[in-house]
Design a protein around this motif. Structure first.
Motif, PDB file in Angstrom:
ATOM      1  N   THR A 189      80.751  26.541  82.016  1.00 20.29           N
ATOM      2  CA  THR A 189      80.328  25.546  81.034  1.00 20.29           C
ATOM      3  C   THR A 189      78.815  25.368  81.126  1.00 20.29           C
ATOM      4  O   THR A 189      78.168  25.931  82.024  1.00 20.29           O
ATOM      5  N   VAL A 190      78.249  24.534  80.244  1.00 20.46           N
ATOM      6  CA  VAL A 190      76.808  24.284  80.274  1.00 20.46           C
ATOM      7  C   VAL A 190      76.361  23.618  81.563  1.00 20.46           C
ATOM      8  O   VAL A 190      75.201  23.711  81.940  1.00 20.46           O
ATOM      9  N   TYR A 221      84.424  24.032  72.820  1.00 18.02           N
ATOM     10  CA  TYR A 221      83.333  24.929  72.472  1.00 18.02           C
ATOM     11  C   TYR A 221      82.737  24.459  71.152  1.00 18.02           C
ATOM     12  O   TYR A 221      83.462  23.943  70.296  1.00 18.02           O
ATOM     13  N   TYR A 271      79.754  25.664  68.078  1.00 20.29           N
ATOM     14  CA  TYR A 271      78.742  26.576  67.550  1.00 20.29           C
ATOM     15  C   TYR A 271      77.882  25.770  66.582  1.00 20.29           C
ATOM     16  O   TYR A 271      78.409  25.101  65.691  1.00 20.29           O
ATOM     17  N   ASP A 319      70.149  20.790  64.823  1.00 22.37           N
ATOM     18  CA  ASP A 319      70.112  20.846  66.282  1.00 22.37           C
ATOM     19  C   ASP A 319      70.725  19.566  66.836  1.00 22.37           C
ATOM     20  O   ASP A 319      70.885  18.582  66.128  1.00 22.37           O
ATOM     21  N   ASN A 336      74.043  14.849  79.688  1.00 21.95           N
ATOM     22  CA  ASN A 336      75.159  14.766  80.613  1.00 21.95           C
ATOM     23  C   ASN A 336      74.844  13.645  81.590  1.00 21.95           C
ATOM     24  O   ASN A 336      73.896  13.755  82.382  1.00 21.95           O
ATOM     25  N   ARG A 395      69.955  18.625  77.348  1.00 28.39           N
ATOM     26  CA  ARG A 395      69.688  19.950  76.764  1.00 28.39           C
ATOM     27  C   ARG A 395      69.669  19.839  75.257  1.00 28.39           C
ATOM     28  O   ARG A 395      70.410  19.058  74.678  1.00 28.39           O
ATOM     29  N   PHE A 455      70.225  21.958  71.745  1.00 21.85           N
ATOM     30  CA  PHE A 455      70.864  23.142  71.181  1.00 21.85           C
ATOM     31  C   PHE A 455      70.463  23.226  69.723  1.00 21.85           C
ATOM     32  O   PHE A 455      70.434  22.227  69.012  1.00 21.85           O
ATOM     33  N   ASP A 457      73.163  28.475  68.406  1.00 20.39           N
ATOM     34  CA  ASP A 457      73.590  28.332  69.800  1.00 20.39           C
ATOM     35  C   ASP A 457      75.093  28.098  69.878  1.00 20.39           C
ATOM     36  O   ASP A 457      75.683  27.437  69.023  1.00 20.39           O
ATOM     37  N   ILE A 514      77.907  26.506  72.474  1.00 20.52           N
ATOM     38  CA  ILE A 514      77.955  25.569  73.603  1.00 20.52           C
ATOM     39  C   ILE A 514      79.348  25.585  74.214  1.00 20.52           C
ATOM     40  O   ILE A 514      80.346  25.405  73.516  1.00 20.52           O
ATOM     41  N   GLU A 546      81.129  23.254  76.386  1.00 18.13           N
ATOM     42  CA  GLU A 546      80.873  21.891  76.835  1.00 18.13           C
ATOM     43  C   GLU A 546      81.410  21.617  78.237  1.00 18.13           C
ATOM     44  O   GLU A 546      82.357  22.251  78.704  1.00 18.13           O
TER      45      GLU A 546
END
Length: 191
Positions: free
Chosen positions: A91-92, A128, A130, A135, A140, A147, A149, A153, A155, A157
């Motif tokens: 994950t991110v 997930y 897209y 943006d 977190n 972050r 995105f 991108d 992601i 999660e």
């Protein structure tokens, strides 16, 4: 017309994303061994011979992606081009991706207006996203990291970690969001 274009783009991305998810579960998409993902079409060539995706062939030259190491020509291009978006097992926030035993795939399109915020929440199962356009800034709260995105991108999660998102841009953010959770279970828990 613009909404139709976004819908068609979202459908294409959903198909691509589903392909990525299927391959993650041992499906029929294969790694070409050159850092790209290729549909197994039975062709002797890799997924893309036009060089636009930055593919580097076995002879080390940009734009060559034939399995035999030769240079690609116009006639080498097949009817299908697959452009990798993401290949990961994490994950991110660095967690390993763990799928439920029999996941149900749920796909939705989110439109987040400029200045809008997603409340603090967490996901008990993989999610997930897209970024189709715009943006999104994701913070977190468990790791303290933020972050950004942007369009294009993908992601993966964080799971079971509190996070929030906001559109700090000047145009709407459109996300294609995919959840893999056991049938009937929620994958968004507000905190």
């Amino acid at each position: 017309m613009n909404e139709r274009k976004n819908s068609m783009r979202a459908l294409s991305i959903a198909i691509l994303a589903t392909t990525i998810l299927v391959s993650h579960q041992g499906g029929s998409i294969a790694d070409s061994g050159q850092g790209t993902v290729a549909a197994d079409t039975g062709s002797e060539y890799g997924h893309n011979c036009d060089g636009k995706d930055g593919a580097v062939g076995p002879n080390g030259k940009y734009g060559t992606n034939r399995r035999d190491g030769g240079n690609c020509t116009r006639s080498d291009r097949g009817p299908v081009t697959v452009t990798p978006v993401l290949k990961t097992t994490r994950t991110v926030s660095g967690q390993p991706i763990e799928l439920p035993k029999t996941p149900e795939l749920n796909v939705a399109i989110y439109k987040i207006e400029p200045g809008a915020e997603l409340k603090v929440h967490e996901h008990p199962f993989p999610r997930y996203a897209y970024v189709i356009s715009g943006d999104i800034e994701v913070t977190n709260l468990d790791t303290g990291k933020t972050r950004n995105f942007k369009e294009g991108d993908f992601i993966v999660e964080a799971v079971k970690q509190r996070h929030k998102g906001k559109n700090a841009g000047e145009k709407p953010t459109i996300l294609l969001v995919m959840d893999q959770a056991p049938a009937g279970e929620k994958n968004v828990i507000s905190k």
